[in-house]
Design a protein around this motif. Structure first.
Motif, PDB file in Angstrom:
ATOM      1  N   VAL B  27       0.321  -1.321  -0.144  1.00 42.08           N
ATOM      2  CA  VAL B  27       0.002  -0.038   0.231  1.00 42.08           C
ATOM      3  C   VAL B  27       0.690   1.391  -0.463  1.00 42.08           C
ATOM      4  CG1 VAL B  27      -1.788   1.266   1.434  1.00 42.08           C
ATOM      5  CG2 VAL B  27      -1.199  -1.045   1.556  1.00 42.08           C
ATOM      6  N   SER B  28       0.548   2.537  -0.931  1.00 42.90           N
ATOM      7  CA  SER B  28       1.505   3.549  -1.114  1.00 42.90           C
ATOM      8  C   SER B  28       0.074   4.520  -1.067  1.00 42.90           C
ATOM      9  CB  SER B  28       1.732   3.533  -2.096  1.00 42.90           C
ATOM     10  OG  SER B  28       2.772   2.644  -2.574  1.00 42.90           O
ATOM     11  N   PRO B  29       0.106   4.737   0.438  1.00 48.66           N
ATOM     12  CA  PRO B  29      -1.190   6.037   0.463  1.00 48.66           C
ATOM     13  C   PRO B  29      -0.834   7.534  -0.315  1.00 48.66           C
ATOM     14  CG  PRO B  29      -0.157   4.948   2.857  1.00 48.66           C
ATOM     15  CD  PRO B  29       0.980   4.546   1.512  1.00 48.66           C
ATOM     16  N   ASP B  30       1.112   7.363  -0.057  1.00 44.09           N
ATOM     17  CA  ASP B  30       0.865   9.443  -0.429  1.00 44.09           C
ATOM     18  C   ASP B  30       0.307   8.988  -1.909  1.00 44.09           C
ATOM     19  OD1 ASP B  30       0.933  10.376   1.767  1.00 44.09           O
ATOM     20  OD2 ASP B  30       2.879  10.942   2.027  1.00 44.09           O
ATOM     21  N   LEU B  31       1.105   7.914  -2.924  1.00 47.22           N
ATOM     22  CA  LEU B  31       1.011   7.917  -3.799  1.00 47.22           C
ATOM     23  C   LEU B  31      -0.216   7.329  -4.645  1.00 47.22           C
ATOM     24  CD1 LEU B  31       3.776   5.305  -5.276  1.00 47.22           C
ATOM     25  CD2 LEU B  31       3.862   7.572  -6.122  1.00 47.22           C
ATOM     26  N   ASP B  32      -1.447   6.975  -3.756  1.00 45.59           N
ATOM     27  CA  ASP B  32      -2.749   6.786  -4.118  1.00 45.59           C
ATOM     28  C   ASP B  32      -3.396   7.762  -3.718  1.00 45.59           C
ATOM     29  OD1 ASP B  32      -2.023   3.901  -4.893  1.00 45.59           O
ATOM     30  OD2 ASP B  32      -2.680   3.094  -3.184  1.00 45.59           O
ATOM     31  N   THR B  33      -3.635   8.561  -2.787  1.00 46.18           N
ATOM     32  CA  THR B  33      -3.733   9.890  -2.208  1.00 46.18           C
ATOM     33  C   THR B  33      -3.984  11.157  -3.394  1.00 46.18           C
ATOM     34  OG1 THR B  33      -4.078   9.706  -0.389  1.00 46.18           O
ATOM     35  CG2 THR B  33      -4.665  11.555  -0.666  1.00 46.18           C
ATOM     36  N   VAL B  34      -2.801  10.658  -3.923  1.00 47.15           N
ATOM     37  CA  VAL B  34      -2.538  12.251  -5.062  1.00 47.15           C
ATOM     38  C   VAL B  34      -3.009  11.748  -6.341  1.00 47.15           C
ATOM     39  CG1 VAL B  34      -0.751  13.056  -6.538  1.00 47.15           C
ATOM     40  CG2 VAL B  34       0.374  13.123  -4.342  1.00 47.15           C
ATOM     41  N   THR B  35      -2.849  10.093  -6.607  1.00 51.25           N
ATOM     42  CA  THR B  35      -3.649   9.652  -7.664  1.00 51.25           C
ATOM     43  C   THR B  35      -4.976   9.652  -8.078  1.00 51.25           C
ATOM     44  OG1 THR B  35      -2.102   8.079  -7.988  1.00 51.25           O
ATOM     45  CG2 THR B  35      -3.778   7.070  -9.499  1.00 51.25           C
ATOM     46  N   TYR B  36      -5.447   9.586  -6.402  1.00 50.78           N
ATOM     47  CA  TYR B  36      -6.632   9.522  -6.892  1.00 50.78           C
ATOM     48  C   TYR B  36      -7.440  10.828  -7.083  1.00 50.78           C
ATOM     49  CZ  TYR B  36      -6.923   4.467  -5.496  1.00 50.78           C
ATOM     50  OH  TYR B  36      -6.603   3.096  -5.916  1.00 50.78           O
ATOM     51  N   THR B  37      -6.951  11.978  -6.156  1.00 50.80           N
ATOM     52  CA  THR B  37      -6.800  13.779  -6.486  1.00 50.80           C
ATOM     53  C   THR B  37      -6.605  13.488  -7.579  1.00 50.80           C
ATOM     54  OG1 THR B  37      -6.192  13.839  -3.920  1.00 50.80           O
ATOM     55  CG2 THR B  37      -6.631  15.824  -5.550  1.00 50.80           C
ATOM     56  N   TRP B  48      -8.500  10.155   1.487  1.00 43.55           N
ATOM     57  CA  TRP B  48      -8.271   8.762   0.818  1.00 43.55           C
ATOM     58  C   TRP B  48      -9.301   8.756   0.494  1.00 43.55           C
ATOM     59  CZ3 TRP B  48     -10.153   4.633   2.962  1.00 43.55           C
ATOM     60  CH2 TRP B  48     -10.436   5.125   4.239  1.00 43.55           C
ATOM     61  N   GLY B  49      -8.834   7.305  -0.202  1.00 44.80           N
ATOM     62  CA  GLY B  49      -9.867   6.682  -1.273  1.00 44.80           C
ATOM     63  C   GLY B  49     -10.084   7.001  -1.549  1.00 44.80           C
ATOM     64  N   LEU B  50     -10.950   6.004  -2.614  1.00 44.44           N
ATOM     65  CA  LEU B  50     -12.146   6.342  -3.970  1.00 44.44           C
ATOM     66  C   LEU B  50     -13.298   6.729  -3.261  1.00 44.44           C
ATOM     67  CD1 LEU B  50     -10.616   3.318  -6.119  1.00 44.44           C
ATOM     68  CD2 LEU B  50     -10.738   5.619  -6.387  1.00 44.44           C
ATOM     69  N   ALA B  51     -14.138   7.845  -3.911  1.00 44.51           N
ATOM     70  CA  ALA B  51     -15.364   7.985  -3.813  1.00 44.51           C
ATOM     71  C   ALA B  51     -16.090   6.453  -4.048  1.00 44.51           C
ATOM     72  CB  ALA B  51     -16.055   9.182  -4.450  1.00 44.51           C
ATOM     73  N   GLY B  52     -17.403   6.275  -3.683  1.00 46.37           N
ATOM     74  CA  GLY B  52     -18.169   5.337  -3.880  1.00 46.37           C
ATOM     75  C   GLY B  52     -17.613   4.375  -3.104  1.00 46.37           C
ATOM     76  N   GLU B  53     -17.327   3.830  -2.627  1.00 46.74           N
ATOM     77  CA  GLU B  53     -16.161   2.415  -2.406  1.00 46.74           C
ATOM     78  C   GLU B  53     -17.609   1.765  -2.033  1.00 46.74           C
ATOM     79  OE1 GLU B  53     -14.092   0.692  -2.898  1.00 46.74           O
ATOM     80  OE2 GLU B  53     -12.416   1.327  -2.653  1.00 46.74           O
ATOM     81  N   THR B  54     -16.893  -0.042  -1.770  1.00 43.02           N
ATOM     82  CA  THR B  54     -17.978  -0.584  -1.084  1.00 43.02           C
ATOM     83  C   THR B  54     -16.491  -1.276  -0.472  1.00 43.02           C
ATOM     84  OG1 THR B  54     -17.408  -2.539  -2.755  1.00 43.02           O
ATOM     85  CG2 THR B  54     -19.292  -1.069  -2.878  1.00 43.02           C
ATOM     86  N   TRP B  55     -17.138  -1.448   0.961  1.00 44.23           N
ATOM     87  CA  TRP B  55     -16.199  -2.480   2.174  1.00 44.23           C
ATOM     88  C   TRP B  55     -15.945  -3.595   2.413  1.00 44.23           C
ATOM     89  CZ3 TRP B  55     -12.525   1.320   2.999  1.00 44.23           C
ATOM     90  CH2 TRP B  55     -13.115   2.305   2.350  1.00 44.23           C
ATOM     91  N   GLU B  56     -16.492  -4.409   1.478  1.00 47.18           N
ATOM     92  CA  GLU B  56     -16.915  -5.876   1.500  1.00 47.18           C
ATOM     93  C   GLU B  56     -15.617  -6.836   2.128  1.00 47.18           C
ATOM     94  OE1 GLU B  56     -19.677  -7.555   1.615  1.00 47.18           O
ATOM     95  OE2 GLU B  56     -20.813  -5.644   0.354  1.00 47.18           O
TER      96      GLU B  56
END
Lengths: 299, 299
Positions: B27-37, B48-56
């Motif tokens: 998991v690369s939190p900073d890379l992912d946050t910048v990417t998703y943003t 953080w994380g993706l909009a409209g996520e599910t959590w199954e």
């Protein structure tokens, strides 16, 4: 079988040669299929995975467009199992400890034990029409290639260093009855028999070992057992099954459809019992379990 | 910033000290946050994380009842990203190669480069009220403990052997303008500056380096930067930020709220530019980017 006897009296020793590290996750297909089945949580249509699954993670993975990464389906809730297993293994637990935790979470009465806590990896040499003979992992063969390719060889990588998980030999030594379930003799039962000490333990208890043939009238009900037995030089019949199990089992149960082969089976040195073996529903499964349990064994 | 200039002209060097192997996944939190943003796919409520996520998967993991395993939320589609990254890294790709693949999948024009392809792990010594001083991983501090505990020390494990990813030093050497974005100076910018060669490269380009203060009127807009600066013996003010960046940057942008501290900032050897810096929406972000780009730098 749950209905035919008290599940807490049953210990099931499970193949782990199919296990695969997939995208960093430790996936144990056989353990999970048995767990989900006994928990009545299995997807009955596919025979694997959880009923009512969602596939968000898989769709997200596939969105990267690399076809080589999406071949093994992982449902979202199933991924929760793999996250748990991987995390606990990384924390130093053994696979059998983690398996006990996973079955407890599902409230399963049957005790499941992986055949070994050591890494064993079933490798399949296949005859690829384009590149010729090539060795691939079992899941690549079974899932990735839809077991739709000729098998030229089988190897259980790591088997030389694998020892039975705690409790496996004790379960064999102490069981009233030992059942080799109707599963692929070469790649589902074969790896278990190949773990050091297990074949010897079964041989010593041979009088109490009943095998159920996975081959009915020359065919496997599902999966590639029949083709694979042929490709590996075995007779894809109850007689071929009898030869594979003769050292371990004293009784082979064959389906009514194979009644004509009783004497050929018994010529291999096993007693042959004929009864319906197709588990088309819970009642048929229960009836088969009762047949297995009611057979009078030699003392 | 996407609106203020052509995104394909931008190279962003991203902290990887927050990276964590979680249940086997990289998991690369900073890379992912910048990417998703930048993909406009981020969950704007959480940041953080993706909009409209599910959590199954997460709910399935939590069903095992081990509280130590559920502290880091992984959405199902987000897990797809981690499965991809983990798989590609296991296949021999570097983190910067995989990052390029991930940003391509999201159609991002900005080029993202992890600060290093080597493992660097930000470790935080915290004052635990029950066990005393203890060193934990950054995510354990930030997410697991909700950064609600005093910090006594910081260490970037692996930094001695880390080299900049391909393109990092070139980007610094060749950029028209270099921006140190308003982020935690100690744990988000600090690891980048600590990678061998990066501080020197910035120092050599100091006349072109503009830093934006993450501290406004003594407070971080979000996160623990203000408390952490205090706890680590820094002045939690634009002056403290100026001291941390004086070697790397020649200009510090401070918010209107800190106009009174201009001369104190400039006493640290940086030019101080005052403008609105709170990016409360896209228009404010664009205006700040335009301010950063329009500053006349010394030749």
């Amino acid at each position: 079988m749950i209905d035919a006897t008290d599940p807490t009296d049953i210990t099931a020793v499970i193949n782990t040669g199919d296990d695969i590290i997939l995208h960093g996750l430790h996936v144990s297909p056989d353990l999970d299929t048995v767990t989900y089945t006994l928990a009545d949580a299995i997807n009955k249509e596919t025979g694997w995975g959880l009923a009512g699954e969602t596939w968000e993670a898989m769709e997200s993975l596939r969105a990267f467009g690399d076809e080589r990464l999406g071949w093994f389906n992982l449902g979202d809730r199933d991924i929760g199992t793999h996250l748990y297993r991987t995390s606990r293994l990384a924390g130093g637990r053994s696979l059998s400890e983690v398996t006990a935790e996973i079955t407890a979470r599902w409230g399963i009465g049957v005790r499941l034990i992986p055949m070994t806590d050591d890494r064993v990896e079933t490798r399949v040499t296949v005859a690829d029409p384009t590149v010729g003979e090539v060795e691939i992992g079992f899941q690549e063969y079974f899932v990735g290639r839809h077991h739709d390719i000729a098998v030229r060889g089988l190897r259980f990588d790591g088997i030389d260093r694998a020892v039975p998980s705690p409790g496996v030999l004790e379960a064999i030594n102490e069981a009233q009855r030992i059942v080799i379930c109707p599963s692929n003799p070469l790649v589902s039962i074969g790896p278990i028999l190949a773990v050091s000490g297990i074949s010897d333990a079964l041989h010593a208890r041979r009088a109490s070992v009943v095998a159920v043939s996975p081959i009915i009238a020359g065919r496997a009900l599902k999966g590639p057992a029949d083709r694979m037995m042929n490709e590996m030089g075995h007779d894809a019949s109850v007689v071929g099954v009898a030869r594979l199990y003769a050292a371990a089992a004293s009784v082979l149960i064959v389906d009514d459809a194979d009644a004509a082969l009783v004497s050929a089976v018994e010529a291999e040195g096993l007693r042959c019992v004929v009864c319906p073996t197709v588990m088309s529903g819970p009642m048929e499964a229960k009836a088969l379990a009762q047949s297995v349990l009611s057979i009078e064994m030699a003392p």
